[in-house]
Design a protein around this motif. Sequence first.
Motif, PDB file in Angstrom:
ATOM      1  N   HIS A  94       0.889  -1.171   0.000  1.00 21.98           N
ATOM      2  CA  HIS A  94       0.000   0.000   0.000  1.00 21.98           C
ATOM      3  C   HIS A  94       0.916   1.206   0.000  1.00 21.98           C
ATOM      4  O   HIS A  94       1.653   1.429   0.962  1.00 21.98           O
ATOM      5  CB  HIS A  94      -0.898  -0.027   1.230  1.00 21.98           C
ATOM      6  N   GLU A  95       0.893   1.964  -1.101  1.00 22.33           N
ATOM      7  CA  GLU A  95       1.882   3.011  -1.269  1.00 22.33           C
ATOM      8  C   GLU A  95       1.272   4.250  -1.905  1.00 22.33           C
ATOM      9  O   GLU A  95       0.399   4.142  -2.767  1.00 22.33           O
ATOM     10  CB  GLU A  95       3.016   2.472  -2.164  1.00 22.33           C
ATOM     11  N   LYS A  96       1.738   5.404  -1.486  1.00 18.75           N
ATOM     12  CA  LYS A  96       1.469   6.663  -2.182  1.00 18.75           C
ATOM     13  C   LYS A  96       2.780   7.028  -2.853  1.00 18.75           C
ATOM     14  O   LYS A  96       3.758   7.369  -2.189  1.00 18.75           O
ATOM     15  CB  LYS A  96       1.017   7.754  -1.203  1.00 18.75           C
ATOM     16  N   SER A  97       2.797   6.916  -4.170  1.00 19.03           N
ATOM     17  CA  SER A  97       4.020   7.106  -4.947  1.00 19.03           C
ATOM     18  C   SER A  97       4.061   8.480  -5.581  1.00 19.03           C
ATOM     19  O   SER A  97       3.034   9.000  -6.017  1.00 19.03           O
ATOM     20  CB  SER A  97       4.096   6.072  -6.075  1.00 19.03           C
ATOM     21  N   LYS A  98       5.251   9.036  -5.650  1.00 14.25           N
ATOM     22  CA  LYS A  98       5.451  10.326  -6.311  1.00 14.25           C
ATOM     23  C   LYS A  98       6.073  10.099  -7.679  1.00 14.25           C
ATOM     24  O   LYS A  98       7.023   9.328  -7.823  1.00 14.25           O
ATOM     25  CB  LYS A  98       6.360  11.223  -5.465  1.00 14.25           C
ATOM     26  N   PHE A  99       5.504  10.778  -8.668  1.00 14.55           N
ATOM     27  CA  PHE A  99       5.972  10.683 -10.047  1.00 14.55           C
ATOM     28  C   PHE A  99       6.321  12.078 -10.541  1.00 14.55           C
ATOM     29  O   PHE A  99       5.629  13.046 -10.223  1.00 14.55           O
ATOM     30  CB  PHE A  99       4.890  10.073 -10.944  1.00 14.55           C
ATOM     31  N   VAL A 100       7.401  12.183 -11.292  1.00 14.44           N
ATOM     32  CA  VAL A 100       7.804  13.454 -11.898  1.00 14.44           C
ATOM     33  C   VAL A 100       8.235  13.196 -13.338  1.00 14.44           C
ATOM     34  O   VAL A 100       8.647  12.086 -13.685  1.00 14.44           O
ATOM     35  CB  VAL A 100       8.953  14.150 -11.123  1.00 14.44           C
ATOM     36  N   LYS A 101       8.148  14.236 -14.142  1.00 13.22           N
ATOM     37  CA  LYS A 101       8.621  14.114 -15.520  1.00 13.22           C
ATOM     38  C   LYS A 101      10.124  14.362 -15.554  1.00 13.22           C
ATOM     39  O   LYS A 101      10.635  15.275 -14.918  1.00 13.22           O
ATOM     40  CB  LYS A 101       7.894  15.094 -16.438  1.00 13.22           C
TER      41      LYS A 101
END
Length: 128
Positions: free
Chosen positions: A109-116
């Motif tokens: 169970h994860e809240k992931s951060k994504f960036v370009k």
Amino acid sequence: MDCYCGSSKQYSDCCEKVHKNIAEAKTAEQLMRSRYSAFVLANGDYLMKSHHSTTRPVKEKKAIVKWAKSVEWIKLEVLETTRGTLHDTEGTVTFKAYFYEKGKVDVIHEKSKFVKENNCWTYLGLSQ
């Protein structure tokens, strides 16, 4: 064949396109789904490529692939997405990834951060 990410699309029309060309991931959620499918397929090359260059765990690639092959993937549930659209430069995706390991069901169970990075979505790491 249905896509592993649970999108109800065919793999060839979904995550396979992103696995072949990361620029096909138009949103953070699409990239996250493609990474889940890459775990199911134990596609270590794609997992490294889709990981932001500043946090890419290159030295752990073999261990990640070995672990991904050792578990039986069940399903992915996307719970929440914040930003991460075509026009954003960052976003978060909260998800649950279910799998069998050593005879029992477990969940990431994860809240992931994504960036370009270079105009393509990449996984940065856990969101704070």
